[in-house]
Design a protein around this motif. Structure first.
Motif, PDB file in Angstrom:
ATOM      1  N   GLY A  42       0.822  -1.218   0.000  1.00 41.06           N
ATOM      2  CA  GLY A  42       0.000   0.000   0.000  1.00 41.06           C
ATOM      3  C   GLY A  42       0.849   1.257   0.000  1.00 41.06           C
ATOM      4  O   GLY A  42       0.573   2.206  -0.736  1.00 41.06           O
ATOM      5  N   ILE A  43       1.901   1.268   0.791  1.00 46.87           N
ATOM      6  CA  ILE A  43       2.805   2.426   0.832  1.00 46.87           C
ATOM      7  C   ILE A  43       3.461   2.615  -0.529  1.00 46.87           C
ATOM      8  O   ILE A  43       3.530   3.735  -1.054  1.00 46.87           O
ATOM      9  CB  ILE A  43       3.880   2.248   1.926  1.00 46.87           C
ATOM     10  N   ALA A  44       3.955   1.531  -1.129  1.00 50.41           N
ATOM     11  CA  ALA A  44       4.598   1.621  -2.440  1.00 50.41           C
ATOM     12  C   ALA A  44       3.617   2.125  -3.495  1.00 50.41           C
ATOM     13  O   ALA A  44       3.961   2.991  -4.310  1.00 50.41           O
ATOM     14  CB  ALA A  44       5.163   0.256  -2.851  1.00 50.41           C
ATOM     15  N   ALA A  45       2.406   1.623  -3.480  1.00 52.18           N
ATOM     16  CA  ALA A  45       1.399   2.072  -4.449  1.00 52.18           C
ATOM     17  C   ALA A  45       1.102   3.557  -4.269  1.00 52.18           C
ATOM     18  O   ALA A  45       0.969   4.293  -5.254  1.00 52.18           O
ATOM     19  CB  ALA A  45       0.118   1.251  -4.295  1.00 52.18           C
ATOM     20  N   LEU A  46       1.034   4.000  -3.036  1.00 51.78           N
ATOM     21  CA  LEU A  46       0.788   5.416  -2.763  1.00 51.78           C
ATOM     22  C   LEU A  46       1.937   6.280  -3.290  1.00 51.78           C
ATOM     23  O   LEU A  46       1.710   7.294  -3.943  1.00 51.78           O
ATOM     24  CB  LEU A  46       0.605   5.641  -1.262  1.00 51.78           C
ATOM     25  N   VAL A  47       3.164   5.858  -3.033  1.00 51.40           N
ATOM     26  CA  VAL A  47       4.334   6.615  -3.496  1.00 51.40           C
ATOM     27  C   VAL A  47       4.353   6.685  -5.015  1.00 51.40           C
ATOM     28  O   VAL A  47       4.564   7.759  -5.596  1.00 51.40           O
ATOM     29  CB  VAL A  47       5.646   5.990  -2.956  1.00 51.40           C
ATOM     30  N   VAL A  50       1.571   9.028  -6.251  1.00 51.55           N
ATOM     31  CA  VAL A  50       1.899  10.434  -6.033  1.00 51.55           C
ATOM     32  C   VAL A  50       2.935  10.893  -7.045  1.00 51.55           C
ATOM     33  O   VAL A  50       2.822  11.971  -7.635  1.00 51.55           O
ATOM     34  CB  VAL A  50       2.383  10.667  -4.577  1.00 51.55           C
ATOM     35  N   MET A  51       3.957  10.069  -7.282  1.00 47.21           N
ATOM     36  CA  MET A  51       5.011  10.451  -8.224  1.00 47.21           C
ATOM     37  C   MET A  51       4.454  10.575  -9.644  1.00 47.21           C
ATOM     38  O   MET A  51       4.735  11.548 -10.336  1.00 47.21           O
ATOM     39  CB  MET A  51       6.155   9.447  -8.189  1.00 47.21           C
ATOM     40  N   LYS A  52       3.651   9.605 -10.063  1.00 46.67           N
ATOM     41  CA  LYS A  52       3.123   9.643 -11.431  1.00 46.67           C
ATOM     42  C   LYS A  52       2.130  10.778 -11.645  1.00 46.67           C
ATOM     43  O   LYS A  52       1.902  11.195 -12.774  1.00 46.67           O
ATOM     44  CB  LYS A  52       2.484   8.298 -11.799  1.00 46.67           C
ATOM     45  N   ASN A  53       1.543  11.282 -10.575  1.00 45.70           N
ATOM     46  CA  ASN A  53       0.604  12.393 -10.698  1.00 45.70           C
ATOM     47  C   ASN A  53       1.253  13.752 -10.459  1.00 45.70           C
ATOM     48  O   ASN A  53       0.558  14.756 -10.416  1.00 45.70           O
ATOM     49  CB  ASN A  53      -0.566  12.196  -9.730  1.00 45.70           C
ATOM     50  N   SER A  54       2.575  13.784 -10.326  1.00 46.12           N
ATOM     51  CA  SER A  54       3.258  15.050 -10.072  1.00 46.12           C
ATOM     52  C   SER A  54       3.483  15.812 -11.381  1.00 46.12           C
ATOM     53  O   SER A  54       3.530  15.236 -12.467  1.00 46.12           O
ATOM     54  CB  SER A  54       4.612  14.788  -9.400  1.00 46.12           C
ATOM     55  N   ASP A  55       3.630  17.118 -11.264  1.00 49.50           N
ATOM     56  CA  ASP A  55       3.916  17.955 -12.428  1.00 49.50           C
ATOM     57  C   ASP A  55       5.291  17.622 -13.021  1.00 49.50           C
ATOM     58  O   ASP A  55       5.477  17.688 -14.236  1.00 49.50           O
ATOM     59  CB  ASP A  55       3.868  19.438 -12.049  1.00 49.50           C
ATOM     60  N   ALA A  56       6.249  17.257 -12.169  1.00 51.65           N
ATOM     61  CA  ALA A  56       7.580  16.905 -12.659  1.00 51.65           C
ATOM     62  C   ALA A  56       7.511  15.653 -13.543  1.00 51.65           C
ATOM     63  O   ALA A  56       8.113  15.604 -14.619  1.00 51.65           O
ATOM     64  CB  ALA A  56       8.537  16.680 -11.489  1.00 51.65           C
ATOM     65  N   GLY A  81       7.066   2.746 -18.206  1.00 42.84           N
ATOM     66  CA  GLY A  81       6.988   1.777 -17.120  1.00 42.84           C
ATOM     67  C   GLY A  81       6.022   2.212 -16.030  1.00 42.84           C
ATOM     68  O   GLY A  81       5.805   3.405 -15.797  1.00 42.84           O
ATOM     69  N   ALA A  82       5.470   1.248 -15.349  1.00 41.58           N
ATOM     70  CA  ALA A  82       4.455   1.521 -14.328  1.00 41.58           C
ATOM     71  C   ALA A  82       5.054   2.032 -13.026  1.00 41.58           C
ATOM     72  O   ALA A  82       4.352   2.626 -12.216  1.00 41.58           O
ATOM     73  CB  ALA A  82       3.662   0.246 -14.052  1.00 41.58           C
ATOM     74  N   PHE A  83       6.351   1.817 -12.817  1.00 45.59           N
ATOM     75  CA  PHE A  83       6.961   2.145 -11.531  1.00 45.59           C
ATOM     76  C   PHE A  83       8.169   3.060 -11.680  1.00 45.59           C
ATOM     77  O   PHE A  83       9.308   2.604 -11.634  1.00 45.59           O
ATOM     78  CB  PHE A  83       7.373   0.863 -10.795  1.00 45.59           C
ATOM     79  N   PRO A  84       7.935   4.371 -11.816  1.00 46.24           N
ATOM     80  CA  PRO A  84       9.063   5.293 -11.863  1.00 46.24           C
ATOM     81  C   PRO A  84       9.714   5.379 -10.478  1.00 46.24           C
ATOM     82  O   PRO A  84       9.079   5.083  -9.467  1.00 46.24           O
ATOM     83  CB  PRO A  84       8.416   6.625 -12.239  1.00 46.24           C
ATOM     84  N   SER A  85      10.976   5.768 -10.459  1.00 47.36           N
ATOM     85  CA  SER A  85      11.640   5.958  -9.169  1.00 47.36           C
ATOM     86  C   SER A  85      12.361   7.292  -9.182  1.00 47.36           C
ATOM     87  O   SER A  85      12.525   7.917 -10.227  1.00 47.36           O
ATOM     88  CB  SER A  85      12.604   4.804  -8.894  1.00 47.36           C
ATOM     89  N   GLY A  86      12.802   7.720  -8.028  1.00 46.07           N
ATOM     90  CA  GLY A  86      13.535   8.965  -7.930  1.00 46.07           C
ATOM     91  C   GLY A  86      13.004   9.824  -6.812  1.00 46.07           C
ATOM     92  O   GLY A  86      12.360   9.341  -5.876  1.00 46.07           O
ATOM     93  N   LEU A  98      14.816  14.255  -9.777  1.00 43.65           N
ATOM     94  CA  LEU A  98      15.636  13.246 -10.432  1.00 43.65           C
ATOM     95  C   LEU A  98      14.758  12.004 -10.564  1.00 43.65           C
ATOM     96  O   LEU A  98      14.378  11.397  -9.562  1.00 43.65           O
ATOM     97  CB  LEU A  98      16.888  12.941  -9.611  1.00 43.65           C
ATOM     98  N   LEU A  99      14.399  11.676 -11.788  1.00 46.18           N
ATOM     99  CA  LEU A  99      13.471  10.576 -12.042  1.00 46.18           C
ATOM    100  C   LEU A  99      14.117   9.522 -12.917  1.00 46.18           C
ATOM    101  O   LEU A  99      14.853   9.842 -13.850  1.00 46.18           O
ATOM    102  CB  LEU A  99      12.218  11.103 -12.748  1.00 46.18           C
ATOM    103  N   THR A 100      13.820   8.280 -12.626  1.00 45.62           N
ATOM    104  CA  THR A 100      14.236   7.163 -13.478  1.00 45.62           C
ATOM    105  C   THR A 100      12.957   6.514 -13.998  1.00 45.62           C
ATOM    106  O   THR A 100      12.100   6.100 -13.219  1.00 45.62           O
ATOM    107  CB  THR A 100      15.082   6.153 -12.693  1.00 45.62           C
ATOM    108  N   ILE A 101      12.873   6.465 -15.338  1.00 47.54           N
ATOM    109  CA  ILE A 101      11.643   5.990 -15.981  1.00 47.54           C
ATOM    110  C   ILE A 101      11.995   4.938 -17.030  1.00 47.54           C
ATOM    111  O   ILE A 101      12.867   5.165 -17.872  1.00 47.54           O
ATOM    112  CB  ILE A 101      10.896   7.166 -16.645  1.00 47.54           C
ATOM    113  N   ASP A 102      11.328   3.796 -16.972  1.00 48.92           N
ATOM    114  CA  ASP A 102      11.479   2.767 -18.001  1.00 48.92           C
ATOM    115  C   ASP A 102      10.612   3.141 -19.195  1.00 48.92           C
ATOM    116  O   ASP A 102       9.446   3.497 -19.035  1.00 48.92           O
ATOM    117  CB  ASP A 102      11.048   1.395 -17.478  1.00 48.92           C
ATOM    118  N   VAL A 103      11.210   3.047 -20.375  1.00 46.95           N
ATOM    119  CA  VAL A 103      10.488   3.343 -21.607  1.00 46.95           C
ATOM    120  C   VAL A 103      10.427   2.051 -22.415  1.00 46.95           C
ATOM    121  O   VAL A 103      11.460   1.492 -22.777  1.00 46.95           O
ATOM    122  CB  VAL A 103      11.190   4.458 -22.418  1.00 46.95           C
TER     123      VAL A 103
END
Length: 132
Positions: A42-47, A50-56, A81-86, A98-103
């Motif tokens: 649940g915490i991971a899904a929330l994070v 939130v990240m995917k809905n950010s303006d950045a 990718g479904a799971f960006p990090s950063g 600083l974002l890492t995104i799978d394409v």
């Protein structure tokens, strides 16, 4: 004091009780593990949400989808990718991300690390992109 329980084999009764206690302990451990897994999922899904809905992230996504070099390298973009990090940090309207995104591309998949900045009252700008 009256003894309500009498056993012909106290050693067998002890072993039965010990096994029963082990089963109860296993059930408790499984329940606790399931709760921990659900909590962290649940915490991971929330994070990620939130990240995917950010303006950045939105600015990074737009950049990826419209960059001719990335489109050429991937052979066209199927999805991100479904799971960006950063991380994304903003203070008083200024921000750094600083974002890492799978394409996922038609010919090739790439993992991009992107550095973005935002000045007060401005939009997020992609300043640097590198492929991992």
């Amino acid at each position: 004091m009256e003894n309500h329980y009498q056993s012909n084999n106290p050693q067998a009764e002890f072993e039965r009780l010990r096994q029963e206690q082990k089963r109860k302990n296993r059930k408790k451990i499984i329940i606790i593990l399931c709760c921990v897994i659900v909590f962290f999922t649940g915490i991971a899904a929330l994070v990620f949400s939130v990240m995917k809905n950010s303006d950045a992230y939105t600015a990074a996504e737009y950049y990826i989808m419209h960059d001719p070099q990335i489109n050429k390298e991937t052979g066209g973009i199927k999805e991100l990718g479904a799971f960006p990090s950063g991380n994304i940090n903003t203070v008083n309207g200024h921000g750094k991300a600083l974002l890492t995104i799978d394409v996922k591309g038609i010919k090739k998949d790439v993992k991009l690390t992107m550095y973005l900045e935002k000045h007060s009252g401005g939009e997020w700008k992609v300043l640097e992109v590198s492929e991992e």
